[in-house]
Design an enzyme around this catalytic site. Structure first.
Site, PDB file in Angstrom:
ATOM      1  N   ASN A   1       8.011  -5.473  -0.520  1.00  0.00           N
ATOM      2  CA  ASN A   1       7.846  -4.325   0.363  1.00  0.00           C
ATOM      3  C   ASN A   1       6.358  -4.261   0.669  1.00  0.00           C
ATOM      4  OD1 ASN A   1       7.663  -1.955   1.741  1.00  0.00           O
ATOM      5  ND2 ASN A   1       8.946  -0.765   0.336  1.00  0.00           N
TER       6      ASN A   1
ATOM      7  N   HIS B   1      12.547  -2.589   2.798  1.00  0.00           N
ATOM      8  CA  HIS B   1      12.013  -1.264   3.130  1.00  0.00           C
ATOM      9  C   HIS B   1      12.954  -0.204   2.576  1.00  0.00           C
ATOM     10  CE1 HIS B   1       9.044  -3.111   5.610  1.00  0.00           C
ATOM     11  NE2 HIS B   1       9.994  -3.837   6.160  1.00  0.00           N
TER      12      HIS B   1
ATOM     13  N   ARG C   1       4.876  10.791  -2.635  1.00  0.00           N
ATOM     14  CA  ARG C   1       4.569  10.576  -1.226  1.00  0.00           C
ATOM     15  C   ARG C   1       5.794  10.848  -0.343  1.00  0.00           C
ATOM     16  NH1 ARG C   1       4.651   4.495   1.305  1.00  0.00           N
ATOM     17  NH2 ARG C   1       3.895   5.081   3.363  1.00  0.00           N
TER      18      ARG C   1
ATOM     19  N   ALA D   1       2.877  -0.663   5.050  1.00  0.00           N
ATOM     20  CA  ALA D   1       2.394  -0.698   6.432  1.00  0.00           C
ATOM     21  C   ALA D   1       1.839  -2.066   6.827  1.00  0.00           C
ATOM     22  CB  ALA D   1       1.334   0.384   6.629  1.00  0.00           C
TER      23      ALA D   1
ATOM     24  N   PRO E   1       0.785  -1.224   0.000  1.00  0.00           N
ATOM     25  CA  PRO E   1       0.000   0.000   0.000  1.00  0.00           C
ATOM     26  C   PRO E   1       0.827   1.288   0.000  1.00  0.00           C
ATOM     27  CG  PRO E   1      -0.128  -1.112   2.126  1.00  0.00           C
ATOM     28  CD  PRO E   1       0.518  -2.069   1.177  1.00  0.00           C
ATOM     29  N   ASN E   2       0.343   2.220  -0.771  1.00  0.00           N
ATOM     30  CA  ASN E   2       0.883   3.587  -0.889  1.00  0.00           C
ATOM     31  C   ASN E   2       2.190   3.666  -1.666  1.00  0.00           C
ATOM     32  OD1 ASN E   2      -1.263   4.805   0.710  1.00  0.00           O
ATOM     33  ND2 ASN E   2      -0.331   3.714   2.430  1.00  0.00           N
TER      34      ASN E   2
ATOM     35  N   ARG F   1      12.679   5.017  12.823  1.00  0.00           N
ATOM     36  CA  ARG F   1      11.412   5.740  12.749  1.00  0.00           C
ATOM     37  C   ARG F   1      10.543   5.441  13.978  1.00  0.00           C
ATOM     38  NH1 ARG F   1       9.003   5.077   6.923  1.00  0.00           N
ATOM     39  NH2 ARG F   1       7.696   6.776   7.735  1.00  0.00           N
TER      40      ARG F   1
ATOM     41  N   GLU G   1      12.240  -9.412   2.556  1.00  0.00           N
ATOM     42  CA  GLU G   1      11.492  -8.237   3.023  1.00  0.00           C
ATOM     43  C   GLU G   1      12.345  -6.989   2.780  1.00  0.00           C
ATOM     44  OE1 GLU G   1      10.499  -8.413   7.204  1.00  0.00           O
ATOM     45  OE2 GLU G   1      10.091  -6.255   7.290  1.00  0.00           O
TER      46      GLU G   1
ATOM     47  N   TYR H   1      11.013   8.948   1.339  1.00  0.00           N
ATOM     48  CA  TYR H   1      11.085   7.897   0.317  1.00  0.00           C
ATOM     49  C   TYR H   1      11.769   8.337  -0.988  1.00  0.00           C
ATOM     50  CZ  TYR H   1       7.779   5.736   3.521  1.00  0.00           C
ATOM     51  OH  TYR H   1       7.196   5.211   4.650  1.00  0.00           O
TER      52      TYR H   1
HETATM   53  C1  DQA Z   1       8.093   1.153   4.162  1.00  0.00           C
HETATM   54  C2  DQA Z   1       8.094   1.403   5.666  1.00  0.00           C
HETATM   55  C3  DQA Z   1       6.721   1.182   6.253  1.00  0.00           C
HETATM   56  O1  DQA Z   1       6.735   1.425   7.658  1.00  0.00           O
HETATM   57  C4  DQA Z   1       5.729   2.121   5.620  1.00  0.00           C
HETATM   58  O2  DQA Z   1       4.425   1.879   6.110  1.00  0.00           O
HETATM   59  C5  DQA Z   1       5.744   2.073   4.133  1.00  0.00           C
HETATM   60  C6  DQA Z   1       7.039   1.986   3.459  1.00  0.00           C
HETATM   61  C7  DQA Z   1       9.450   1.482   3.515  1.00  0.00           C
HETATM   62  O3  DQA Z   1       9.650   1.056   2.381  1.00  0.00           O
HETATM   63  O4  DQA Z   1      10.279   2.165   4.117  1.00  0.00           O
HETATM   64  O5  DQA Z   1       4.726   2.189   3.475  1.00  0.00           O
HETATM   65  O6  DQA Z   1       7.836  -0.223   3.927  1.00  0.00           O
END
Ligand code: DQA
Length: 144
Positions: free
Chosen positions: A73, A99, A18, A76, A10-11, A106, A97, A23
């Site tokens: 990735n 990020h 964003r 959240a 998501p996102n 964070r 995994e 990011y």
């Molecule tokens: C993320 C870190 C997550 O905490 C966050 O909700 C994201 C992006 C990252 O790529 O740093 O959406 O996965």
């Protein structure tokens, strides 16, 4: 040639727009084109993105038995989704995994991952380069 899929949660469709201070300013499609150039002939890299938990699980099921590796990735959902953790445990392809940000620098809510224990490894904090590092890790794995 190894078959790898990058799955973004998501996102992450809004990368480049964003919270660029966290990011970065690059759209994922542009970064993916760079990856394709870098791994031309070495890896076949597919891409899937969804904001919907169940669709991410469906994609893990679809690709998790015939792909050589998955770069995930989960956004959240990383911090909340037992269902995605179960999906990772249900498939045979190794999952890395990833990020973009260093989640451990964070907010405390981002320090815990529901999925890490189900994954082959975790890469966080290297910006978009986290994805390339994960591809490298998959290519270096004997089973991948
Ligand atoms: C993320 C870190 C997550 O905490 C966050 O909700 C994201 C992006 C990252 O790529 O740093 O959406 O996965």
């Amino acid at each position: 040639m190894k078959k790898i899929i990058i799955i973004n949660g998501p996102n992450l469709n809004l990368l480049g727009v964003r919270e660029p201070e966290i990011y970065g300013g690059q759209r994922f499609e542009d970064y993916l084109a760079e990856l394709h150039r870098m791994y031309d002939g070495a890896a076949q890299i597919e891409y899937f993105q969804s904001n919907v938990e169940g669709l991410i699980i469906d994609e893990l099921h679809r690709t998790g038995f015939d792909h050589d590796g998955i770069v995930l990735n989960a956004g959240a959902y990383t911090h909340t989704s037992l269902a995605i953790a179960d999906a990772i445990r249900s498939i045979t392809a190794p999952v890395i995994e990833v990020h973009i940000s260093n989640v451990h620098r964070r907010e405390p809510v981002r320090h815990h991952s529901m999925i890490s224990a189900a994954c082959a490894g975790v890469i966080a904090g290297f910006g978009m380069d986290s994805y390339r590092l994960a591809v490298e890790a998959l290519l270096a794995m004997k089973s991948a």
